[in-house]
Design a protein around this motif. Structure first.
Motif, PDB file in Angstrom:
ATOM      1  N   LEU A   1       0.828  -1.202   0.000  1.00 26.49           N
ATOM      2  CA  LEU A   1       0.000   0.000   0.000  1.00 26.49           C
ATOM      3  C   LEU A   1       0.867   1.258   0.000  1.00 26.49           C
ATOM      4  CD1 LEU A   1      -2.892  -0.902   2.489  1.00 26.49           C
ATOM      5  CD2 LEU A   1      -3.043  -0.616   0.011  1.00 26.49           C
ATOM      6  N   ARG A   2       1.967   1.238   0.774  1.00 27.03           N
ATOM      7  CA  ARG A   2       2.855   2.397   0.787  1.00 27.03           C
ATOM      8  C   ARG A   2       3.453   2.643  -0.595  1.00 27.03           C
ATOM      9  NH1 ARG A   2       5.313   0.429   5.691  1.00 27.03           N
ATOM     10  NH2 ARG A   2       4.462   1.457   7.527  1.00 27.03           N
ATOM     11  N   SER A   3       3.881   1.551  -1.243  1.00 18.67           N
ATOM     12  CA  SER A   3       4.479   1.705  -2.568  1.00 18.67           C
ATOM     13  C   SER A   3       3.472   2.254  -3.561  1.00 18.67           C
ATOM     14  CB  SER A   3       5.013   0.349  -3.054  1.00 18.67           C
ATOM     15  OG  SER A   3       5.977  -0.155  -2.160  1.00 18.67           O
ATOM     16  N   GLY A   4       2.248   1.737  -3.501  1.00 17.53           N
ATOM     17  CA  GLY A   4       1.220   2.256  -4.393  1.00 17.53           C
ATOM     18  C   GLY A   4       0.814   3.669  -4.038  1.00 17.53           C
ATOM     19  N   GLY A   5       0.866   4.000  -2.744  1.00 18.02           N
ATOM     20  CA  GLY A   5       0.517   5.353  -2.332  1.00 18.02           C
ATOM     21  C   GLY A   5       1.460   6.391  -2.891  1.00 18.02           C
TER      22      GLY A   5
ATOM     23  N   ARG B   1      -5.167  15.196  -6.108  1.00 17.16           N
ATOM     24  CA  ARG B   1      -5.787  16.150  -5.181  1.00 17.16           C
ATOM     25  C   ARG B   1      -6.743  15.449  -4.227  1.00 17.16           C
ATOM     26  NH1 ARG B   1     -10.447  19.152  -5.799  1.00 17.16           N
ATOM     27  NH2 ARG B   1     -10.605  18.441  -7.951  1.00 17.16           N
ATOM     28  N   HIS B   2      -7.542  14.510  -4.730  1.00 22.47           N
ATOM     29  CA  HIS B   2      -8.487  13.807  -3.863  1.00 22.47           C
ATOM     30  C   HIS B   2      -7.758  12.937  -2.833  1.00 22.47           C
ATOM     31  CE1 HIS B   2     -11.972  15.143  -6.114  1.00 22.47           C
ATOM     32  NE2 HIS B   2     -11.384  14.781  -7.238  1.00 22.47           N
ATOM     33  N   ALA B   3      -6.596  12.409  -3.221  1.00 23.95           N
ATOM     34  CA  ALA B   3      -5.820  11.612  -2.264  1.00 23.95           C
ATOM     35  C   ALA B   3      -5.316  12.485  -1.129  1.00 23.95           C
ATOM     36  CB  ALA B   3      -4.659  10.925  -2.982  1.00 23.95           C
ATOM     37  N   ARG B   4      -4.869  13.706  -1.464  1.00 24.28           N
ATOM     38  CA  ARG B   4      -4.425  14.614  -0.399  1.00 24.28           C
ATOM     39  C   ARG B   4      -5.589  15.026   0.494  1.00 24.28           C
ATOM     40  NH1 ARG B   4      -1.420  16.981  -4.751  1.00 24.28           N
ATOM     41  NH2 ARG B   4      -2.920  18.706  -4.837  1.00 24.28           N
ATOM     42  N   GLY B   5      -6.789  15.155  -0.087  1.00 23.66           N
ATOM     43  CA  GLY B   5      -7.954  15.469   0.735  1.00 23.66           C
ATOM     44  C   GLY B   5      -8.322  14.339   1.676  1.00 23.66           C
ATOM     45  N   LEU B   6      -8.067  13.089   1.253  1.00 23.88           N
ATOM     46  CA  LEU B   6      -8.366  11.942   2.114  1.00 23.88           C
ATOM     47  C   LEU B   6      -7.367  11.798   3.258  1.00 23.88           C
ATOM     48  CD1 LEU B   6      -9.451   9.130  -0.384  1.00 23.88           C
ATOM     49  CD2 LEU B   6     -10.846  10.174   1.401  1.00 23.88           C
ATOM     50  N   ASP B   7      -6.191  12.422   3.129  1.00 23.83           N
ATOM     51  CA  ASP B   7      -5.205  12.347   4.221  1.00 23.83           C
ATOM     52  C   ASP B   7      -5.798  12.868   5.527  1.00 23.83           C
ATOM     53  OD1 ASP B   7      -3.299  11.245   2.603  1.00 23.83           O
ATOM     54  OD2 ASP B   7      -2.285  13.137   2.177  1.00 23.83           O
ATOM     55  N   LEU B   8      -6.527  13.975   5.444  1.00 26.81           N
ATOM     56  CA  LEU B   8      -7.126  14.564   6.642  1.00 26.81           C
ATOM     57  C   LEU B   8      -8.163  13.629   7.249  1.00 26.81           C
ATOM     58  CD1 LEU B   8      -7.481  16.923   8.584  1.00 26.81           C
ATOM     59  CD2 LEU B   8      -9.108  17.924   6.969  1.00 26.81           C
ATOM     60  N   LYS B   9      -8.970  12.994   6.406  1.00 26.48           N
ATOM     61  CA  LYS B   9      -9.987  12.070   6.925  1.00 26.48           C
ATOM     62  C   LYS B   9      -9.340  10.863   7.592  1.00 26.48           C
ATOM     63  CE  LYS B   9     -13.842  13.299   3.938  1.00 26.48           C
ATOM     64  NZ  LYS B   9     -14.575  13.890   5.088  1.00 26.48           N
ATOM     65  N   MET B  10      -8.232  10.387   7.054  1.00 22.49           N
ATOM     66  CA  MET B  10      -7.533   9.269   7.685  1.00 22.49           C
ATOM     67  C   MET B  10      -7.014   9.671   9.067  1.00 22.49           C
ATOM     68  SD  MET B  10      -7.767   6.706   5.589  1.00 22.49           S
ATOM     69  CE  MET B  10      -9.398   7.359   5.255  1.00 22.49           C
TER      70      MET B  10
ATOM     71  N   GLY C   1      -8.272   8.261  12.756  1.00 22.93           N
ATOM     72  CA  GLY C   1      -7.276   7.494  13.487  1.00 22.93           C
ATOM     73  C   GLY C   1      -6.838   6.236  12.762  1.00 22.93           C
ATOM     74  N   ILE C   2      -6.916   6.239  11.429  1.00 24.48           N
ATOM     75  CA  ILE C   2      -6.522   5.088  10.620  1.00 24.48           C
ATOM     76  C   ILE C   2      -5.100   5.325  10.126  1.00 24.48           C
ATOM     77  CG2 ILE C   2      -7.016   3.749   8.532  1.00 24.48           C
ATOM     78  CD1 ILE C   2      -9.935   4.519   8.861  1.00 24.48           C
ATOM     79  N   PRO C   3      -4.170   4.405  10.366  1.00 26.69           N
ATOM     80  CA  PRO C   3      -2.764   4.632   9.987  1.00 26.69           C
ATOM     81  C   PRO C   3      -2.517   4.415   8.502  1.00 26.69           C
ATOM     82  CG  PRO C   3      -2.987   2.491  11.021  1.00 26.69           C
ATOM     83  CD  PRO C   3      -4.346   3.137  11.096  1.00 26.69           C
ATOM     84  N   LEU C   4      -3.233   5.141   7.668  1.00 28.98           N
ATOM     85  CA  LEU C   4      -3.068   5.066   6.221  1.00 28.98           C
ATOM     86  C   LEU C   4      -3.056   6.479   5.647  1.00 28.98           C
ATOM     87  CD1 LEU C   4      -5.539   2.198   5.185  1.00 28.98           C
ATOM     88  CD2 LEU C   4      -3.062   2.044   5.293  1.00 28.98           C
ATOM     89  N   LEU C   5      -2.386   6.637   4.518  1.00 34.31           N
ATOM     90  CA  LEU C   5      -2.481   7.873   3.772  1.00 34.31           C
ATOM     91  C   LEU C   5      -3.713   7.820   2.870  1.00 34.31           C
ATOM     92  CD1 LEU C   5       1.260   8.365   2.732  1.00 34.31           C
ATOM     93  CD2 LEU C   5       0.031   9.526   4.576  1.00 34.31           C
ATOM     94  N   GLY C   6      -4.102   8.992   2.365  1.00 31.45           N
ATOM     95  CA  GLY C   6      -5.258   9.024   1.483  1.00 31.45           C
ATOM     96  C   GLY C   6      -5.044   8.210   0.230  1.00 31.45           C
ATOM     97  N   ALA C   7      -3.827   8.274  -0.347  1.00 29.99           N
ATOM     98  CA  ALA C   7      -3.528   7.491  -1.546  1.00 29.99           C
ATOM     99  C   ALA C   7      -3.576   5.998  -1.250  1.00 29.99           C
ATOM    100  CB  ALA C   7      -2.152   7.884  -2.086  1.00 29.99           C
ATOM    101  N   GLU C   8      -3.086   5.593  -0.088  1.00 30.56           N
ATOM    102  CA  GLU C   8      -3.150   4.175   0.284  1.00 30.56           C
ATOM    103  C   GLU C   8      -4.583   3.711   0.452  1.00 30.56           C
ATOM    104  OE1 GLU C   8       1.087   4.410   2.760  1.00 30.56           O
ATOM    105  OE2 GLU C   8      -0.795   3.998   3.808  1.00 30.56           O
ATOM    106  N   PHE C   9      -5.418   4.566   1.032  1.00 29.19           N
ATOM    107  CA  PHE C   9      -6.829   4.199   1.181  1.00 29.19           C
ATOM    108  C   PHE C   9      -7.519   4.096  -0.182  1.00 29.19           C
ATOM    109  CE2 PHE C   9     -11.315   5.441   1.992  1.00 29.19           C
ATOM    110  CZ  PHE C   9     -11.665   4.370   2.785  1.00 29.19           C
ATOM    111  N   MET C  10      -7.155   4.969  -1.134  1.00 30.39           N
ATOM    112  CA  MET C  10      -7.723   4.881  -2.469  1.00 30.39           C
ATOM    113  C   MET C  10      -7.333   3.573  -3.151  1.00 30.39           C
ATOM    114  SD  MET C  10      -7.330   8.752  -3.982  1.00 30.39           S
ATOM    115  CE  MET C  10      -7.944   8.228  -5.574  1.00 30.39           C
ATOM    116  N   ILE C  11      -6.087   3.151  -2.981  1.00 32.74           N
ATOM    117  CA  ILE C  11      -5.656   1.872  -3.547  1.00 32.74           C
ATOM    118  C   ILE C  11      -6.423   0.718  -2.911  1.00 32.74           C
ATOM    119  CG2 ILE C  11      -3.701   0.276  -3.664  1.00 32.74           C
ATOM    120  CD1 ILE C  11      -1.902   2.619  -4.104  1.00 32.74           C
ATOM    121  N   LEU C  12      -6.634   0.800  -1.599  1.00 36.91           N
ATOM    122  CA  LEU C  12      -7.401  -0.237  -0.912  1.00 36.91           C
ATOM    123  C   LEU C  12      -8.833  -0.302  -1.436  1.00 36.91           C
ATOM    124  CD1 LEU C  12      -7.323  -2.342   1.355  1.00 36.91           C
ATOM    125  CD2 LEU C  12      -8.047  -0.556   2.933  1.00 36.91           C
TER     126      LEU C  12
END
Length: 321
Positions: free
Chosen positions: A63-67, A74-83, A87-98
């Motif tokens: 997930l880190r590599s894909g992130g 831009r949407h991935a950076r916006g998801l960083d705040l929601k993560m 309290g989820i230990p993921l970046l927005g880009a990692e969550f998008m890949i998931l």
């Protein structure tokens, strides 16, 4: 034939994606091993025993590599705040890949089982919606826990200030002595200040992550006190009493509106329960609703009215305190 070709193409694309992510993950691990070698002064980088990684750690590495590939979206950076808020230990880009991986996997499995591609796509959309709703629920639960801890936190800071602690020492005390999520947020503040950020910026970043109007009041009071002076302990005591009163009022309002919220749940679940009961008694009883055009129109109207009724009841019982 088209379905088989699309299924094979999807699996092939997934395999290529996993191989690419694994290649990037290996490169990052090799770089980390070389850095540890020069930092620890080992005679040979190969002398260090290989660390056995669990499946979850390998998936997190992928997930880190894909992130890294999606970090500039831009949407991935916006998801960083929601993560961070959840309290989820993921970046927005990692969550998008998931999300993408789970959607593709569910589409393939459901389409193979049902032999209908559109059912697999519907199941994938439902899966993505459930995962996103889970994140929103975690944000709400974490925000409520933070607000409930805030009154005790302010009392502890005020007592520490009276005992001779500085504000930063009091913040560090909170990060060590209190329970999550408020301790995690103050640890983040201590870490930001240690990395060179100002107190104002660290507190504003925490306010943005938390999204609590009560904590916004605390941040405003602390920043004003640092500029003009004053008894911060007394100010925090007053704010703590105000927050405790608001929490008490919210609980009273929640108790008084419990009947309305229960009515909303019954409004939504009762037709579904009756339909399941009738279907269990006679499987063909509700066929006109699904097969006849008039029945389908009635069913669509019922669903729309159910949604409108649930929204109206939610607006009535949702009282902002």
């Amino acid at each position: 034939m088209i379905f088989v070709v699309s299924l094979i193409s999807t699996i092939f694309i997934l395999i290529i994606l996993i191989l690419m992510l694994e290649y990037r993950s290996r490169s990052r691990r090799a770089l980390a091993r070389r850095m540890r070698y020069y930092a620890s002064g080992m005679d040979n980088p190969q002398d260090k025993p290989k660390e056995s990684k669990t499946l979850s750690e390998r998936l997190r590495g992928l997930l880190r590599s894909g992130g890294q590939l999606l970090s500039n979206i831009r949407h991935a950076r916006g998801l960083d705040l929601k993560m961070q808020q959840a309290g989820i230990p993921l970046l927005g880009a990692e969550f998008m890949i998931l999300l993408v991986f789970s959607a593709v996997l569910v589409t393939v499995i459901v389409a193979v089982v049902s032999k209908k591609l559109h059912i697999g796509i519907m199941a994938a959309i439902l899966t993505v919606a459930v995962e996103y709703i889970y994140v929103l629920l975690r944000i709400d639960r974490r925000s409520a826990s933070f607000t409930n801890q805030l009154g005790d936190c302010l009392m502890m800071i005020a007592n520490a200030l009276r005992a001779g602690f500085s504000f930063l020492q009091a913040v560090e005390l909170i990060s060590k002595e209190m329970e999550p999520p408020i301790s995690d947020e103050f640890k983040h503040v201590v870490r930001d200040i240690g990395l060179g950020n100002t107190v104002e910026r660290a507190l504003n970043d925490m306010d943005r992550r938390v999204g609590s109007s009560d904590f916004s009041l605390v941040v405003t009071a602390v920043l004003i006190q640092q500029q003009v002076g004053g008894d911060l302990a007394r100010i925090l005591d007053t704010i703590s009493e105000t927050i405790q009163d608001r929490i008490r009022m919210r609980r009273e309002v929640k108790t008084l509106t419990s009947q309305g919220r229960m009515s909303g749940w019954i409004l939504v679940l009762l037709p579904i329960g009756i339909g399941l009961f009738l279907t269990s008694m006679d499987p063909n009883y509700l066929d006109p609703l699904f097969k006849e055009p008039i029945g389908q129109m009635i069913l669509a109207g019922v669903i729309v009215m159910e949604i409108i009724g649930a929204i109206v009841i939610n607006r009535i019982v949702d009282i902002d305190v």
